[in-house]
Write an enzyme that holds these catalytic residues in place. Structure first.
Site, PDB file in Angstrom:
ATOM      1  N   LYS A   1      14.624 -40.295   7.755  1.00  0.00           N
ATOM      2  CA  LYS A   1      15.488 -41.371   8.262  1.00  0.00           C
ATOM      3  C   LYS A   1      15.935 -41.092   9.684  1.00  0.00           C
ATOM      4  CE  LYS A   1      18.131 -44.900   8.683  1.00  0.00           C
ATOM      5  NZ  LYS A   1      19.288 -45.239   7.865  1.00  0.00           N
TER       6      LYS A   1
ATOM      7  N   LYS B   1      25.406 -41.640  16.740  1.00  0.00           N
ATOM      8  CA  LYS B   1      25.591 -40.640  15.681  1.00  0.00           C
ATOM      9  C   LYS B   1      24.252 -40.165  15.155  1.00  0.00           C
ATOM     10  CE  LYS B   1      25.977 -41.728  11.480  1.00  0.00           C
ATOM     11  NZ  LYS B   1      25.145 -41.769  10.244  1.00  0.00           N
TER      12      LYS B   1
ATOM     13  N   THR C   1      23.129 -41.968   6.003  1.00  0.00           N
ATOM     14  CA  THR C   1      22.363 -41.186   6.977  1.00  0.00           C
ATOM     15  C   THR C   1      23.193 -39.964   7.330  1.00  0.00           C
ATOM     16  OG1 THR C   1      21.345 -43.197   7.859  1.00  0.00           O
ATOM     17  CG2 THR C   1      21.221 -41.219   9.219  1.00  0.00           C
TER      18      THR C   1
END
Length: 281
Positions: free
Chosen positions: A164, A232, A88
């Site tokens: 995502k 994050k 990611t």
């Protein structure tokens, strides 16, 4: 196929037996070395560029930058090599990687996944893939082995990373929504379990609600997906919004709540622990 894997975290450890079980040959490189359980390791990342395909499963932009945009990339990689970044990462970095791979003469796919390591171990990941369709076709023998479904999202690699990031943003929002609903219900003598039973059976059926409502009900927050990684990803979502010239108010609110959760030393708990922070005030 000959498969090189960069990174040996939980996801890599889950998919390697699936790949070898499907008949693929796997080589592994990890920045910090690997344990005795790893098979067929190499000493330098450069050695992996002799494979048919490389899967990168590092944690974030910085880790990938330090490895892939370094002098370790060979001048003459194996002809037809496909590099698939399954991490990611930010949409901006995906664009940078795409450009860099064109300079290297290496086919590049962004292919982050929906699913945790236990899902990967059963070959049931949903893979969000973007890049040239022909490159995805050539990579499919490897990706099919670990996927329930591959979702092709077009020629531009950042599209897969956007999907995502946006999906994880929505999960975090669902966690916070259930937490705030719990505050209202329990203040009026309605248990969270009874409330979740109503909404899951009517207007909010879905895997994220089903899974995380159970964790919120049981107050069971063992990882899963660590809150530090969730933060994050929410930061990546904020960066993507800023790149688009927008500030998304719900996203910023949830990101701040996740920051509060991590600052309270819960970064290694499942990110649904954010709900506990909200409920307890």
């Amino acid at each position: 196929m000959d498969v090189g894997i960069i990174g040996y975290g939980a996801m890599a450890r889950a998919i390697i037996p699936v790949l070898t079980g499907a008949g693929h040959r796997v080589q592994i490189w990890n920045r910090s070395g690997v344990g005795d359980d790893a098979i067929n390791t190499v000493q330098t990342v450069k050695e992996l560029f002799n494979n048919d395909i490389i899967l990168t499963l590092l944690a974030d932009d910085a880790a990938i930058r330090s490895v892939l945009l370094s002098s370790d990339i060979p001048d003459t990689p194996r002809s037809g090599l496909i590099h698939v970044v399954m991490s990611t990462i930010s949409t901006a970095f995906a664009r940078e990687l795409s450009s860099a791979h064109r300079r290297f003469g290496i086919a590049y796919l962004s292919a982050p996944v929906l699913g945790r390591p236990d899902v990967a171990a059963n070959g049931q990941l949903n893979i969000l893939a973007a890049g040239e369709a022909g490159d995805l076709f050539r990579a499919s023998p490897v990706l099919d082995a670990i996927a329930k479904k591959i979702w092709y999202l077009g020629r531009e690699p950042p599209a897969a990373n956007a999907a995502k990031i946006a999906a994880n943003m929505m999960i975090a929002m669902a966690i916070e929504a259930m937490a705030e609903a719990t505050v209202i219900c329990e203040a009026n003598e309605l248990s969270r379990e009874d409330f979740f039973n109503v909404v899951l059976s009517t207007i909010f059926a879905g895997r994220a609600y089903e899974s995380y409502s159970q964790q919120i009900s049981r107050q069971a927050f063992e990882p899963g997906f660590k809150a530090s990684l969730g933060l994050k990803d929410l930061r990546l979502a904020s960066e993507a919004a800023w790149d688009a010239g927008r500030i998304l108010p719900a996203l910023e609110s949830v990101r701040q709540q996740m920051e509060k959760t991590v600052s309270a030393s819960f970064g290694n708990r499942d990110w649904s622990v954010m709900a506990d922070i909200t409920i307890k005030g």
